[in-house]
Design an enzyme around this catalytic site. Structure first.
Site, PDB file in Angstrom:
ATOM      1  N   ALA A 126      38.166  44.867  53.186  1.00 22.06           N
ATOM      2  CA  ALA A 126      39.546  45.261  52.927  1.00 22.06           C
ATOM      3  C   ALA A 126      39.760  46.763  52.983  1.00 22.06           C
ATOM      4  O   ALA A 126      40.904  47.223  52.902  1.00 22.06           O
ATOM      5  CB  ALA A 126      39.988  44.741  51.555  1.00 22.06           C
ATOM      6  N   ASP A 173      34.375  39.877  52.939  1.00 20.36           N
ATOM      7  CA  ASP A 173      35.723  40.356  52.675  1.00 20.36           C
ATOM      8  C   ASP A 173      35.711  41.856  52.932  1.00 20.36           C
ATOM      9  O   ASP A 173      35.094  42.612  52.185  1.00 20.36           O
ATOM     10  CB  ASP A 173      36.110  40.053  51.222  1.00 20.36           C
ATOM     11  CG  ASP A 173      37.561  40.410  50.916  1.00 20.36           C
ATOM     12  OD1 ASP A 173      38.232  40.993  51.781  1.00 20.36           O
ATOM     13  OD2 ASP A 173      38.017  40.103  49.788  1.00 20.36           O
ATOM     14  N   TRP A 202      36.485  41.009  42.897  1.00 19.16           N
ATOM     15  CA  TRP A 202      37.941  41.054  42.843  1.00 19.16           C
ATOM     16  C   TRP A 202      38.435  39.795  42.128  1.00 19.16           C
ATOM     17  O   TRP A 202      38.078  38.680  42.531  1.00 19.16           O
ATOM     18  CB  TRP A 202      38.482  41.119  44.269  1.00 19.16           C
ATOM     19  CG  TRP A 202      39.971  41.184  44.417  1.00 19.16           C
ATOM     20  CD1 TRP A 202      40.832  41.996  43.740  1.00 19.16           C
ATOM     21  CD2 TRP A 202      40.765  40.417  45.327  1.00 19.16           C
ATOM     22  NE1 TRP A 202      42.119  41.790  44.174  1.00 19.16           N
ATOM     23  CE2 TRP A 202      42.107  40.823  45.140  1.00 19.16           C
ATOM     24  CE3 TRP A 202      40.487  39.437  46.276  1.00 19.16           C
ATOM     25  CZ2 TRP A 202      43.164  40.279  45.868  1.00 19.16           C
ATOM     26  CZ3 TRP A 202      41.521  38.894  47.011  1.00 19.16           C
ATOM     27  CH2 TRP A 202      42.848  39.316  46.810  1.00 19.16           C
ATOM     28  N   LYS A 233      45.309  48.497  53.392  1.00 21.37           N
ATOM     29  CA  LYS A 233      44.921  49.822  52.925  1.00 21.37           C
ATOM     30  C   LYS A 233      44.771  50.806  54.069  1.00 21.37           C
ATOM     31  O   LYS A 233      45.361  51.888  54.059  1.00 21.37           O
ATOM     32  CB  LYS A 233      43.609  49.745  52.129  1.00 21.37           C
ATOM     33  CG  LYS A 233      43.786  49.314  50.689  1.00 21.37           C
ATOM     34  CD  LYS A 233      44.052  47.830  50.563  1.00 21.37           C
ATOM     35  CE  LYS A 233      44.155  47.399  49.105  1.00 21.37           C
ATOM     36  NZ  LYS A 233      44.426  45.953  48.992  1.00 21.37           N
TER      37      LYS A 233
END
Length: 394
Positions: free
Chosen positions: A210, A208, A127, A243
């Site tokens: 997400a 991470d 990312w 999300k």
């Protein structure tokens, strides 16, 4: 003072969004912005979120600060969601943050505070904001191989070879599930080998996560994070609610710092609280409170999980439709990887020139590295995209 400021490079995704808005063509397709969209191109408010907001509106009697770490009930609910019982609760320090990005930023701040000389190993690609924030903080970045341009899967041999160069105190940033931007993910056997390398090198994992619930399911998407966190002496986890709860603008996230040394938890918690105080003092609460209400109410949680499963299955269906359409048009199975990837994104693995050509000729907008948001598609746009990909010679 201000005359000394220098122009900053434009964010590629934000620039792409602006170009899309200014494009007058009716048939343009937005596959760039990283938000879930339904078949009508909308990012809906989830049913459980609406119900929780209505209940909150009726019952909330104060907007006073919650505390530097946020509401402890939010931390407990999110820790249970992400980790289950994989790690004892008394080994985890946690703070609420403004979104998953805030959790990532605070994690990097913690790394810089605890070990300024640490390198952070990041997947190639990752990312873009990982790299941007690390650079802004002056933290050294080391890249490890991840995406195989030929198979569009994981270059696992290259990944392991690069991770073995890490040293004690370095940090290895890992995507818990639904790798962004590639969509290519490790299997559980590969995750076990990653754990072995972490234990061998003494590097600290930072995960991470997400997109929990967008890949193979809520529990399945958490399996790798639970494995890593339960296997190593120390671990950092940045979790996002944007999300899977659809609350992008509420900026809701959590940073967890885990150590097998439970006696050190107070120091870790105090440090995280201090970092929150320096950056934004008290974290936002509205989104965190909604998440807490949903995760601690059986009815709301069941409805949320049902809708999240609908979202997950819809993306898998879009993936399969696109792979099938490309197979039919190209007469080749070389696009089968699209059905194997997980999450919102897939990396086509083509050049920026071909991405530009599809935008100019077909009004198809994706990031220059060929990352496309699968959730931006529908039954009508899949044939258009497939034809453009084949015509572009990808």
């Amino acid at each position: 003072m201000f005359e000394a400021l220098q122009p900053r490079p434009a964010d590629g995704i934000l620039k792409l969004m602006q170009m899309y808005r200014e494009d007058p063509r009716d048939g343009k397709i937005d596959l760039g912005v990283g938000v879930y969209k339904d078949a009508n191109g909308l990012t809906p408010v989830m049913r459980a979120i609406k119900a929780a907001e209505h209940k909150l509106w009726e019952t909330q009697d104060t907007k006073v600060y919650t505390g530097l770490a946020g509401d402890p009930a939010f931390a407990d609910a999110m820790i249970d969601l992400v980790l289950g019982d994989a790690v004892p609760r008394d080994t985890i320090a946690a703070v609420a943050t403004p979104g998953g990005t805030g959790a990532v930023r605070q994690s990097f701040e913690l790394i810089k505070t605890a070990r300024p000389e640490a390198r952070v190993f990041v997947s190639d690609p990752t990312w873009p904001n990982h790299i941007s924030i690390l650079g802004f903080l002056g933290i050294e970045v080391a890249r490890y191989r991840y995406f195989d341009e030929d198979t569009r899967g994981v270059d696992f041999e290259g990944m392991i070879s690069d991770l073995k160069t890490a040293k004690p105190g370095d940090v290895v940033l890992l995507h818990g599930c639904c790798h962004n931007p590639t969509g290519a993910n490790l299997n559980i056997t590969q995750w076990q080998e990653v754990v072995s390398v972490l234990l061998e090198t003494g590097a600290v994992p930072m995960i991470d996560i997400a997109y929990q619930g967008f890949g193979d399911g809520l529990q399945e998407d958490a399996a790798a994070t639970r494995l890593v966190a339960s296997s190593v002496p120390e671990c950092l986890i940045a979790a996002s609610c944007s999300k899977n709860f659809g609350i992008y603008r509420e900026r809701t996230g959590l940073l967890m710092a885990i150590s097998q040394n439970a006696a050190a938890r107070k120091l870790h918690q105090d440090t995280l609280n201090f970092l929150n105080r320096q950056n934004y003092s008290f974290p936002p609460d509205h989104g965190a409170r909604l998440v807490t209400m949903i995760l601690t109410d059986d009815t709301l949680r069941a409805d949320w999980q049902a809708e999240l499963e609908e979202v997950r299955l819809s993306m898998l269906n879009l993936r399969q439709q696109l792979a099938d359409e490309l197979q039919q048009l190209s007469g080749s199975d070389r696009f089968g990887f699209l059905a194997q990837h997980r999450g919102m994104f897939s990396l086509l693995g083509t050049s920026a020139d071909k991405v530009d050509a599809m935008r100019e000729k077909n009004g198809i907008y994706m990031v220059a590295d060929s990352r496309m948001n699968i959730a931006g598609l529908n039954a009508q746009t899949i044939p258009v995209l497939a034809r453009a990909i084949v015509d572009a010679g990808i």
